[in-house]
Enzyme design. Structure first.
Site, mmCIF file in Angstrom:
data_model
loop_
_atom_site.group_PDB
_atom_site.id
_atom_site.type_symbol
_atom_site.label_atom_id
_atom_site.label_comp_id
_atom_site.label_asym_id
_atom_site.label_seq_id
_atom_site.Cartn_x
_atom_site.Cartn_y
_atom_site.Cartn_z
ATOM 1 C CE1 TYR A 297 -2.310 -0.356 -2.878
ATOM 2 C CE2 TYR A 297 -1.248 1.400 -1.638
ATOM 3 C CZ TYR A 297 -1.230 0.115 -2.151
ATOM 4 O OH TYR A 297 -0.147 -0.680 -1.949
ATOM 5 C CG HIS A 305 1.322 3.607 3.705
ATOM 6 N ND1 HIS A 305 2.244 2.642 3.395
ATOM 7 C CD2 HIS A 305 2.004 4.643 4.231
ATOM 8 C CE1 HIS A 305 3.447 3.076 3.735
ATOM 9 N NE2 HIS A 305 3.332 4.287 4.235
ATOM 10 C CE LYS A 336 -1.703 -1.980 4.556
ATOM 11 N NZ LYS A 336 -1.147 -0.602 4.508
#
Lengths: 358, 358
Positions: A297, A305, A336
């Site tokens: 993070y 997120h 991601k």
């Protein structure tokens, strides 16, 4: 309807002799290398593609060759011809102008310069592309080298992986420099207990300080449970003293690391990357759910997120392409970015691997 | 505010002696085993959980024990206590009534019976659950055995995998019997050419018949490219004759299989599962993009998405849990079901692994 051009195969060279045909072929798609005198030299890959498009015939000693014969000829003359052809053909079909690097330039295994749609080979290339079979081995060292070469001349590096049915997945690969903005916690020194492969911190008040703002551990009952890398990191900082839960005796840092290595064979790799990411102001938690070492993070995990999935790899690491493919696909599907952290004697290099949609 | 009950630790048994306290503990959550005489026997896991809830004190020889001491005691008395506790605690916190199987019943390694929220242990259990550390090895044989045991008594089998921070991912595992409704094509006999690790079929008209309705191959130029399993399957059916692209000579089926094994070390596994899935009326294509062997359609791929990802595994196969976790997560994220196909001497058994959200 377009007319066929004719190329002659002679001494393993393919040449379109007719000036008119040569200029038609070159001007519509920039195929081949124009020669002095107005003829056009084609590569095997270009010829096969043009035959499939219905724009070219090939003759040898005055006789027409069939596509099968030309494919065989091409496959004989170039290793990996079929993979290169599949990728070339896919990119051309998508409207890109594609030029193979000449043999002299392939020191890093880069196959094609890909020019923007509607562009031409005199412009800067949009991508440098490598054509890879799903069955080839993935090597982090080779990839790292290729990323360096491409980014050194500011080119985007694109890998094209052809699966066994010839379907292609594209990846864009670039150097990465992940950074966060997480403040450092003031951590009260405290004790924790190691039970088998887990470390527990039972002091309710202290647990709070560890949980925020750096998000060490995970609540369990009134305390927190810490991972092995978190524990080692906190011991190193002098914040944590760990007791052996069974013997009731303190564990020294070196002994803890030895235990951790027995539990997690790649513990040193993980710790090394964990600490580097921490020093970059990031929050680092396990990436187990996503099949990677860490989820990372850039800010408060309660507010954002995880942005990256990071996997630590030693230099020399090899894998199969389906494994890599799966990791990238997964990262992509949970929005991601997948970062490989290559650890070598000279430090850690981060490589971002994302899906590309040329 | 609720009052503490007190349990005595004696000869490694934990008993709540006070009848009133015993019935409070039992009636609110069905903790422990009521004994004749009104006392309540607690397991270590139940005791630790109740202490963390603030509902229980434990004494030994009249002295209060700290949570740390009880954890140590519990860890000593039961292997894998910390993993079991983490899972137990998570399920209890989610409102389930959870009972450990007594030692005699754990032949298949199943840890807990999980009863519906608001239910009690006299009802049929909703799940049978196994608590597993991310660091344990995944074994397809063990899993297959556990699925059989659970499905034999119509129980849903749930795996709870605790990662290194104690976060738990749940999987529901069940026997699977994939079936499709794809009509069989009439395939004209034809020739194809093998170039290195790929097979090409150049006849434009014949390619059409292969492409539909069974979706063999993938268009390339005017023909199609076939995968190795497709080629072997089509050769076996007598539809396809394959030429060696370089030598220009026909390849016999046995020689093709030998070549295919050299290119793809798990070729036999793949072919075996491919043919079984085909015989079930399914469309089977490579699952490379998803990191698995096959993606499988129950109907026309132009009208519906692939429903399953299927991975072929030999009996005896072991893996790390992060690998399995990644595969299931990926399948889930692309809205497909992950099926493991275990190949043993007695045939192929399909096991569906999905994420569960208890």
């Amino acid at each position: 309807m377009e007319e066929y051009a004719t190329a002659e195969l002679l001494d393993s060279e393919l040449v379109v002799r007719s000036q008119k045909e040569a200029s038609t072929i070159y001007n519509k798609g920039f195929f081949g290398e124009p020669q002095s005198g107005g003829s056009l030299k084609l590569s095997m890959i270009e010829a096969v593609f043009l035959i499939n498009l219905g724009r070219l015939n090939v003759t040898e000693a005055g006789e027409a060759l069939e596509i099968k014969d030309i494919m065989r000829y091409a496959a004989d003359s170039s290793p990996e011809f079929e993979i290169k052809y599949i990728v070339y053909s896919d990119l051309r079909t998508r409207g890109y102008v594609v030029k193979a690097f000449s043999e002299q330039n392939v020191c890093s295994g880069i196959d094609f310069a890909v020019y923007p749609r509607g562009g031409n080979p005199k412009m800067p290339a949009e991508y440098w592309t490598i054509a890879i079979s799903e069955r080839a081995r993935f090597s982090i060292d080779e990839l790292q080298e290729q990323v360096k070469v491409a980014s050194g001349v500011r080119k985007k590096l694109m890998l094209a992986i052809a699966d066994e049915e010839g379907d292609i997945t594209y990846y864009e690969v670039s150097p990465s420099n992940p950074k966060g903005k997480v403040e450092k916690a003031k951590l009260p020194a405290t004790g924790a207990m190691m039970l088998k492969d887990r470390v527990f911190l039972w002091d309710e008040k202290v647990a709070e300080a560890y949980l925020r703002p750096e998000f060490y551990g995970k609540p369990l009952g009134k305390g927190i449970q810490l991972s092995l890398v978190e524990t080692a990191h906190l011991m190193k900082k002098g914040a944590l003293q760990v007791m052996d839960g069974r013997r009731g005796k303190p564990i020294e840092y070196d002994d803890f690391v030895k235990k951790a290595r027995r539990i997690q064979h790649d513990f040193d790799l993980r710790l090394c990357v964990y600490e580097d990411l921490k020093s970059r102001g990031l929050i680092v938690k396990t990436g187990f759910k996503f099949g990677s070492h860490f989820r990372v993070y850039r800010g408060d995990p309660d507010k954002c997120h995880a942005e990256y999935l990071v996997h630590a790899l030693p230099s020399g690491y090899k894998a199969t392409w389906p494994e890599i493919s799966r990791a990238i696909r997964l990262a992509h599907s949970v929005k991601k970015e997948m970062i490989l952290a290559r650890i070598s004697e000279s430090g850690i290099e981060y490589v971002l691997m994302g899906r590309a949609r040329p």
